[in-house]
Design a protein around this motif. Structure first.
Motif, PDB file in Angstrom:
ATOM      1  N   ASP A 126      55.887  68.119  70.884  1.00  0.00           N
ATOM      2  CA  ASP A 126      56.401  69.361  71.451  1.00  0.00           C
ATOM      3  C   ASP A 126      56.539  70.402  70.342  1.00  0.00           C
ATOM      4  O   ASP A 126      57.029  70.102  69.248  1.00  0.00           O
ATOM      5  CB  ASP A 126      57.766  69.136  72.102  1.00  0.00           C
ATOM      6  N   ASN A 128      57.069  75.013  69.813  1.00  0.00           N
ATOM      7  CA  ASN A 128      57.466  76.191  70.568  1.00  0.00           C
ATOM      8  C   ASN A 128      56.273  77.084  70.859  1.00  0.00           C
ATOM      9  O   ASN A 128      55.147  76.809  70.449  1.00  0.00           O
ATOM     10  CB  ASN A 128      58.573  76.971  69.846  1.00  0.00           C
ATOM     11  N   MET A 129      56.522  78.155  71.592  1.00  0.00           N
ATOM     12  CA  MET A 129      55.462  79.084  71.956  1.00  0.00           C
ATOM     13  C   MET A 129      55.264  80.085  70.827  1.00  0.00           C
ATOM     14  O   MET A 129      56.169  80.330  70.025  1.00  0.00           O
ATOM     15  CB  MET A 129      55.811  79.801  73.261  1.00  0.00           C
ATOM     16  N   GLN A 261      60.580  73.451  78.153  1.00  0.00           N
ATOM     17  CA  GLN A 261      60.503  74.903  78.033  1.00  0.00           C
ATOM     18  C   GLN A 261      61.835  75.491  77.587  1.00  0.00           C
ATOM     19  O   GLN A 261      61.894  76.319  76.669  1.00  0.00           O
ATOM     20  CB  GLN A 261      60.097  75.530  79.369  1.00  0.00           C
ATOM     21  N   HIS A 265      60.323  75.136  73.826  1.00  0.00           N
ATOM     22  CA  HIS A 265      59.323  76.202  73.810  1.00  0.00           C
ATOM     23  C   HIS A 265      59.924  77.569  73.495  1.00  0.00           C
ATOM     24  O   HIS A 265      59.344  78.350  72.724  1.00  0.00           O
ATOM     25  CB  HIS A 265      58.610  76.279  75.157  1.00  0.00           C
ATOM     26  N   GLY A 338      53.023  73.042  73.869  1.00  0.00           N
ATOM     27  CA  GLY A 338      53.517  74.320  73.382  1.00  0.00           C
ATOM     28  C   GLY A 338      52.292  75.114  72.997  1.00  0.00           C
ATOM     29  O   GLY A 338      51.186  74.814  73.435  1.00  0.00           O
ATOM     30  N   ASP A 339      52.442  76.136  72.159  1.00  0.00           N
ATOM     31  CA  ASP A 339      51.277  76.911  71.756  1.00  0.00           C
ATOM     32  C   ASP A 339      50.661  76.376  70.476  1.00  0.00           C
ATOM     33  O   ASP A 339      51.375  76.005  69.534  1.00  0.00           O
ATOM     34  CB  ASP A 339      51.664  78.379  71.543  1.00  0.00           C
TER      35      ASP A 339
END
Length: 571
Positions: A126, A128-129, A261, A265, A338-339
């Motif tokens: 995982d 974050n964005m 999220q 995220h 994530g991004d």
């Protein structure tokens, strides 16, 4: 991302699927549905890609195929999946698990690829964005405690400030939505016993639903969810126990999705990178980091993508990829839950190109890209090496000229042409001719080249299993697999020739594109091709326009060369 059916229908109020009076097979038993995206449009009126007829045409010309390495830049792939293991690329110059860099490429034991999301301490699952990372980095510079310094920085870094303001707007909206959705789905999950009790031991039928009389707000919500679930042929008419199992599974997925999220995220304090990967993230020149952990045991995305490209039938499973006879999957992990980070994308592209991949599938994207110039340089490197890039258009139901989806082959959305000619951008289509554009798919006549099947796509997932997923993430590998078919039989094809062959021969449709605009609201006006790819037609086009002509030219060139240098020069 997987399709969270129940959650989506609860929020929007739409039914899970259309009601039908006919008996419908459950998707996991419907072998026709499992392979629909291979169908021939001319004989079935289903917008499949005509896979088998492409092979027949190429083989009828006496052509022999040569395996094509397809780099899957994604979350990871289960390389020993029964449906994939025959088509996994192996680095012949690397001795497995000897702790040495045998081939001298800078990566130790990269037998099936490389993982840019890992380190000695494990892997990043995982993350974050990108908008979260941008807000965290630039907020102290542009909106810190010193207003004078803020204004100076804003004037000094106008491009970064514009990106920060865009990211802040997205971050603020999405972080609030994530928290709200998380709480909503937790509440629905807690109401599952109430839903079961409302059925009162009876099967989920229209008559039973009509007889429910809620007396509390909780019962009213529970009855509403049951009403939506009851419209899905897969669960309609089932027993309370089966309904409970179905809803529990859907809610578990929804809660877990939005929990990540809300807590990761869009969490400014969450950053797993430093402690796990251990690289200097801001150093874009750094490339020798990561490990050889190919699979993401917590995610299904990359394995599903790989199966669409090169899956093979096994046992009772009928699933196969478009390039099941031609493609070998090189695993390059660069996309977490994530991004993706620009540094990893650039390194992944260069790694795949340097190790022999001729096609790269990129089923990822984001609205901002701090390191876009580094990614563009990597794309140019791939172009110079003759490598085709296949990119998903994105799942935001947006016009990507108005809402750019990185990485992109246009340096500016207003440019008339892309800055490279080796990238094909793919939107997602369905098996419903009336609603041919998948309702989530991005679109644009200039910046999306083709559409390909991307809804209800059955493919491999971790744990030796199979699932249906949807997204332009599924449509892109259909095209990557198609490209591998053309290139395997016609190895002289250039990336731009493959793209032209797919674009020029797509099966067009003038059906309403359902884009929420009265301008250019037809399917043939929302991509360059105006239709869905047809590999058989593309094969004939490529053979006629490029391969046959190129082969003749090559023969003449070789003949001339042989005459000129017939005898060696004696010294």
């Amino acid at each position: 991302m997987n399709k969270i059916l129940l959650a989506a229908c609860f929020l929007t109020g739409f039914a899970l699927s259309a009601q039908t009076s006919e008996k419908v097979l459950e998707p996991m038993q419907d072998k026709d549905l499992m392979t629909w995206y291979h169908k021939d449009f001319s004989s079935t009126n289903v917008y499949g890609v005509n896979t088998q007829n492409a092979y027949k045409y190429l083989e009828s010309k006496g052509l022999k195929s040569k395996p094509v390495i397809v780099g899957v830049l994604d979350s990871g792939v289960q390389v020993n999946h029964p449906g994939l293991m025959k088509n996994i690329w192996t680095n012949a110059n690397e001795v497995p698990n000897n702790g040495k860099d045998d081939d001298g490429n800078g990566y130790i034991d990269d037998v099936h690829g490389w993982n840019f999301l890992g380190g000695k301490k494990g892997d990043v699952y995982d993350d974050n964005m990108e908008v979260t990372r941008v807000v965290k980095k630039y907020q102290p510079l542009f909106e810190g405690t010193n207003s004078t310094a803020n204004k100076v920085n804003q004037a000094k870094m106008p491009e970064e400030f514009a990106m920060y303001m865009q990211s802040k707007e997205i971050f603020t909206k999405k972080s609030v939505e994530a928290r709200q959705n998380y709480e909503t789905y937790k509440r629905i999950k807690d109401l599952i016993p109430t839903m079961v009790s409302l059925l009162n031991g009876q099967n989920l039928t229209p008559e039973v639903l009509a007889s429910i009389r809620p007396t509390t707000q909780e019962q009213a919500i529970a009855a509403s969810v049951l009403g939506q679930v009851g419209q899905d042929p897969e669960i309609a008419g089932k027993s309370p126990a089966e309904v409970e199992k179905f809803i529990t599974a859907q809610m578990k997925e929804a809660v877990e999705h939005f929990e990540v999220q809300a807590t990761k995220h869009y969490n400014l304090d969450f950053d797993p990178r430093a402690s796990i990967v251990g690289d200097n993230y801001d150093d874009y020149t750094e490339k020798n980091y990561g490990n050889n952990h190919y699979a993401d045991p917590e995610g299904e995305h990359g394995t599903h993508v790989a199966g669409i490209i090169a899956g093979t039938p096994q046992g009772k499973e009928v699933q196969y990829g478009v390039g099941y006879k031609t493609a070998k999957i090189m695993v390059v992990r660069a996309v977490p839950n994530g991004d993706e980070r620009d540094k990893d994308v650039a390194n992944a592209v260069r790694y795949a190109v340097d190790n022999g991949a001729k096609i790269l599938n990129m089923s990822f994207g984001k609205p901002v890209s701090p390191g876009k110039n580094v990614v563009w340089e990597a794309f140019k490197y791939a172009k110079d090496k003759g490598v085709l890039l296949v990119k998903a258009a994105g799942n935001d139901n947006e016009n990507i000229e108005d809402n750019v989806y990185f990485p992109t082959n246009f340096k500016n959305a207003t440019d008339a042409k892309p800055y490279i000619n080796n990238m094909i951008v793919v939107g997602a289509s369905t098996n419903n001719n009336e609603f041919l554009r998948a309702d989530f798919s991005n679109y644009n006549q200039k910046m999306v080249n083709v559409f390909a099947p991307g809804d209800q796509i059955y493919s491999t997932v971790p744990g030796d299993k199979y699932e249906y997923l949807q997204g332009t993430s599924m449509a892109a590998p259909v095209v990557a697999g198609a490209a591998s078919v053309l290139l395997a039989y016609m190895p002289n094809l250039k990336p731009e020739e493959i793209i032209e062959s797919l674009v020029k021969t797509s099966n067009k449709s003038t059906v309403n594109a359902m884009i929420g605009s009265n301008t250019n609201n037809r399917f043939d006006l929302i991509s360059e091709a105006g239709g869905v790819i047809d590999v058989r037609k593309a094969a004939e086009y490529a053979y006629t326009h490029f391969y046959k002509a190129g082969s003749t030219a090559n023969v003449k060139a070789k003949t001339v060369k042989k005459r000129v240098y017939k005898k060696p020069v004696k010294k």
